[in-house]
Design an enzyme around this catalytic site. Sequence first.
Site, PDB file in Angstrom:
ATOM      1  N   LEU A 131       0.856  -1.178   0.000  1.00  0.00           N
ATOM      2  CA  LEU A 131       0.000   0.000   0.000  1.00  0.00           C
ATOM      3  C   LEU A 131       0.898   1.235   0.000  1.00  0.00           C
ATOM      4  CD1 LEU A 131      -2.632  -1.018   2.728  1.00  0.00           C
ATOM      5  CD2 LEU A 131      -2.918  -1.131   0.240  1.00  0.00           C
ATOM      6  N   ASP A 132       0.487   2.263  -0.720  1.00  0.00           N
ATOM      7  CA  ASP A 132       1.249   3.509  -0.725  1.00  0.00           C
ATOM      8  C   ASP A 132       1.370   4.044   0.696  1.00  0.00           C
ATOM      9  OD1 ASP A 132       1.363   3.387  -3.492  1.00  0.00           O
ATOM     10  OD2 ASP A 132      -0.434   4.611  -3.764  1.00  0.00           O
ATOM     11  N   LYS A 133       2.408   4.816   0.959  1.00  0.00           N
ATOM     12  CA  LYS A 133       2.663   5.338   2.308  1.00  0.00           C
ATOM     13  C   LYS A 133       1.457   6.097   2.868  1.00  0.00           C
ATOM     14  CE  LYS A 133       6.122   7.925   4.969  1.00  0.00           C
ATOM     15  NZ  LYS A 133       7.416   8.641   4.921  1.00  0.00           N
ATOM     16  N   THR A 135      -1.667   5.620   2.172  1.00  0.00           N
ATOM     17  CA  THR A 135      -2.880   4.809   2.197  1.00  0.00           C
ATOM     18  C   THR A 135      -2.924   3.954   3.454  1.00  0.00           C
ATOM     19  OG1 THR A 135      -2.884   4.678  -0.223  1.00  0.00           O
ATOM     20  CG2 THR A 135      -4.234   3.080   0.939  1.00  0.00           C
ATOM     21  N   ARG A 231      -5.411   6.322  -7.456  1.00  0.00           N
ATOM     22  CA  ARG A 231      -5.069   7.752  -7.433  1.00  0.00           C
ATOM     23  C   ARG A 231      -4.979   8.313  -8.855  1.00  0.00           C
ATOM     24  NH1 ARG A 231       0.296   7.459  -3.972  1.00  0.00           N
ATOM     25  NH2 ARG A 231       0.226   9.727  -4.210  1.00  0.00           N
TER      26      ARG A 231
END
Length: 278
Positions: A131-133, A135, A231
């Site tokens: 997961l992106d930082k 998120t 995104r």
Amino acid sequence: MSSFHYQISDDGITVEQLLREEWQAGKKTVHLMRMEKSVVDMKGTPIDWRTPLKAGTTIQFTVPDARSNYLSNEQVPLKILFEDEHIIAVWKPAGMATHPTKETENDTLMNVVFAYISKNGGQYAEHIHRLDKGTAGVLLIAKHPIAKTIFDRMIENNEITRTYEAELDGTLKRPRGTINRPIGKDRHHSARRRVSPTGQQAITHFKVLERKAQTTIVEAKLETGRTHQIRVHFAHLGHPVTGDTLYEGSETEDGNFHLTATALSFIHPFTKEQITVQ
């Protein structure tokens, strides 16, 4: 090393068939297990890899040299959502990276997970997706290399349903839909991705949950898992995720963007059960 138990479900299958055909375990892993005679019955007796086994037989697999190299971080509490011998699903807070980019880092989620695994006698933990930082949400982690191989393949084959909730800037008029736009790197900005005809196929399904005065809450399900997919797709529609300034989203007070991985659903490859983690 790491170990797990498995109950044979079909009469006549052999250890060889299970490892090589059904699970398609890595060649190095299979070779090590064969050399170490690390597949045993419940009495600890090594099992002949070519002997057909009866349904209901429980055997133990040990994967030699299965070790991860993360530093442990015991300072951050870990929220566990699901766990068995094969996988662990945890909550990743917004603002924390999934994994370190340098061996000296110890402030990522995988450092926290590895502290928990080590404390309970394990030596192996590897994330199945990321997961992106910015998120928050559900993250799935393998507890042994065979699980890692199988779940990686399930991600590739779209056999794990990943559900997200996002707050978007503006009013998204369509109540539901599918965004099918390829995503590639942005050659003008190394950290960004963009919709590009030469990119990889990316498919996001969505439905509107709520419309607020300035924003829209949507549920999104991924059919593919490209970097920054949700995104990029919603920014392409003109409705970036709230707080996602990398893609021209409006700023938030805490600096995090409003995107949460709310659920994972799949057929468990070892138990055959339908698992939903949320």
